[in-house]
Design an enzyme around this catalytic site. Structure first.
Site, PDB file in Angstrom:
ATOM      1  N   GLY A  74       0.531  -1.190  -0.534  1.00 18.77           N
ATOM      2  CA  GLY A  74       0.115   0.029  -0.064  1.00 18.77           C
ATOM      3  C   GLY A  74       0.692   1.593   0.003  1.00 18.77           C
ATOM      4  O   GLY A  74       0.570   2.239  -0.588  1.00 18.77           O
ATOM      5  N   ASN A 159      -8.413   4.395   8.674  1.00 24.05           N
ATOM      6  CA  ASN A 159      -6.998   2.920   8.878  1.00 24.05           C
ATOM      7  C   ASN A 159      -7.315   3.119  10.685  1.00 24.05           C
ATOM      8  O   ASN A 159      -7.599   2.447  11.360  1.00 24.05           O
ATOM      9  CB  ASN A 159      -6.041   3.100   8.838  1.00 24.05           C
ATOM     10  N   GLN A 187      -8.689  -0.410   3.167  1.00 22.62           N
ATOM     11  CA  GLN A 187      -9.470  -0.699   4.655  1.00 22.62           C
ATOM     12  C   GLN A 187     -10.395  -1.182   4.854  1.00 22.62           C
ATOM     13  O   GLN A 187     -11.012  -1.796   5.101  1.00 22.62           O
ATOM     14  CB  GLN A 187      -9.194   0.055   6.199  1.00 22.62           C
ATOM     15  N   THR A 245      10.897  -7.992 -11.711  1.00 20.08           N
ATOM     16  CA  THR A 245      10.066  -9.260 -11.869  1.00 20.08           C
ATOM     17  C   THR A 245       8.349  -9.233 -10.733  1.00 20.08           C
ATOM     18  O   THR A 245       8.898  -9.034 -10.057  1.00 20.08           O
ATOM     19  CB  THR A 245      10.769 -10.381 -11.574  1.00 20.08           C
ATOM     20  N   CYS A 333       1.891   2.629  10.639  1.00 23.20           N
ATOM     21  CA  CYS A 333       3.372   3.370   9.967  1.00 23.20           C
ATOM     22  C   CYS A 333       3.343   4.513  10.662  1.00 23.20           C
ATOM     23  O   CYS A 333       4.515   4.528   9.944  1.00 23.20           O
ATOM     24  CB  CYS A 333       2.608   3.202   8.435  1.00 23.20           C
TER      25      CYS A 333
END
Length: 388
Positions: A74, A159, A187, A245, A333
């Site tokens: 995110g 959140n 969320q 990748t 965070c």
């Protein structure tokens, strides 16, 4: 340990883990390789992204279809949206209650000289649509052109408080001014219905580890025709927009996690709401001065953010951890340094409530027995905090 920090991350669903394991054990191949194994891997990757799109109300297979960029999570998706959508020197508009990854990206752009405008919220934490409209009028008045604002970013549900935002109304306003609307939908998925097409948004961030999927992968959904400037260089994957990748196994596991979350939504949402309400009612019974933030607004069924005047959130967090309850004092965070919640500050919450705010979040795997026990433990620690 009673885990009530599901807004930070969730336990992986065993069925998703099995899908992930099977995908990891398949013949090694790169989806960009031209040989047969590479082509088969590309097919698996495309099928998985198509399933993700369908679950979220978006057909990725049609002509001029939306795109689903694969990212590391995110935070990267939010940064890619803020820095990569629209003209590189145009203004950015964000709400004051966004995730730290959006706020930090906007602050970095502001330090580099870009204009950043902030959408206010009401006391329940709901974005003020009049504020959004006024900002767009102001930002486009002088330039008289649609590219004077690069992007607006509003999360679909907060959140910290679980408050649900009026995304469809915000999208209508942004369409009126021909400005892309990016939504952090992290969320919302698996807790409330999510249909990106009906929302009318231009871009959306998706993260599976919030819905019992794998960590380490995320997505940025883009409406048809919306271009994004690459932040990474060194490959041609995903049309060069996000080179590297592709983690095929993680994407396949995400498709399974989102499928389960969407199919189980009605039942799981009712269960989570019942457990959240049970927790709140027991805590309010024992502590009548408890404040539930955002309680007068529509909220996610999984989330409650509460304050007990006179208590200290850091002390409570530590004592609850020792007692066997995992919760949060804010966004996962930003909680390492434990600053006061920027979300509650934007809502105008006073210092005593800021200093005592905790977030509890359940999942579809939470049980009534856990909530009953957690309520006892939380209430006990609240009493000790108040008694000194």
């Amino acid at each position: 340990m009673i885990y009530l920090d599901n807004n930070a991350t969730t336990a992986m669903d065993p069925s998703v883990a099995r899908v992930l394991t099977e995908a990891l054990l398949q013949t090694p191949a790169n989806a960009s390789s031209q040989h047969r194994l590479g082509q088969q891997t590309r097919m698996r990757l495309d099928e998985a992204t198509d399933r993700i799109g369908r679950c979220l109300g978006s057909d990725l297979t049609r002509v001029h279809a939306p795109r689903l960029l694969i990212t590391s999570g995110g935070t990267e998706s939010n940064n890619l949206a803020i820095h990569g959508i629209g003209e590189p020197d145009a203004a950015i508009v964000v709400s004051r209650v966004e995730h730290p990854s959006v706020l930090a990206a906007a602050a970095t752009a502001e330090q580099a000289g870009r204009t950043v405008a902030w959408i206010d919220v009401d006391p329940n934490g709901v974005v003020k649509l009049d504020s959004l409209r006024e900002i767009l009028i102001e930002q486009t008045r002088d330039a008289q052109q649609s590219d004077s604002v690069a992007v607006v970013s509003i999360m679909s549900a907060n959140n910290e408080t679980g408050v649900i935002q009026p995304i469809e109304q915000a999208a209508n306003i942004c369409r009126e001014f021909r400005v892309p609307l990016h939504v952090d939908a992290t969320q919302s998925i698996g807790k409330v219905p999510v249909n990106l097409t009906e929302w009318g948004v231009s871009a959306a961030t998706i993260t599976p580890h919030k819905i019992h999927g794998p960590v380490g992968v995320g997505f940025l959904w883009l409406e048809a025709g919306l271009e994004v400037r690459a932040r990474l260089q060194g490959g041609e994957q995903q049309l060069g927009t996000r080179p590297g990748t592709e983690p095929v196994a993680l994407v396949v596991a995400t498709a399974e996690a989102i499928r389960i979350a969407c199919e189980a939504l009605p039942e799981s949402a009712d269960q989570m709401r019942r457990l959240r309400d049970l927790l709140e009612s027991k805590l309010l019974r024992d502590h009548p001065t408890l404040v539930v933030h955002g309680k007068d607004a529509a909220r996610l069924p999984s989330t409650t953010c509460v304050s007990l005047p006179g208590a200290d959130r850091q002390s409570l967090l530590m004592s609850l951890d020792m007692a066997g309850v995992a919760c949060s004092s804010g966004s996962a965070c930003s909680s390492g340094s434990s600053p006061p919640s920027h979300v509650l500050q934007a809502m105008g919450v006073g210092k005593s409530l800021l200093d005592s705010a905790l977030r509890f979040s359940v999942s579809r795997f939470s049980t009534e027995a856990e909530i009953e026990r957690a309520a006892e433990l939380i209430s006990r620690q609240f009493s000790r905090a108040i008694d000194g």
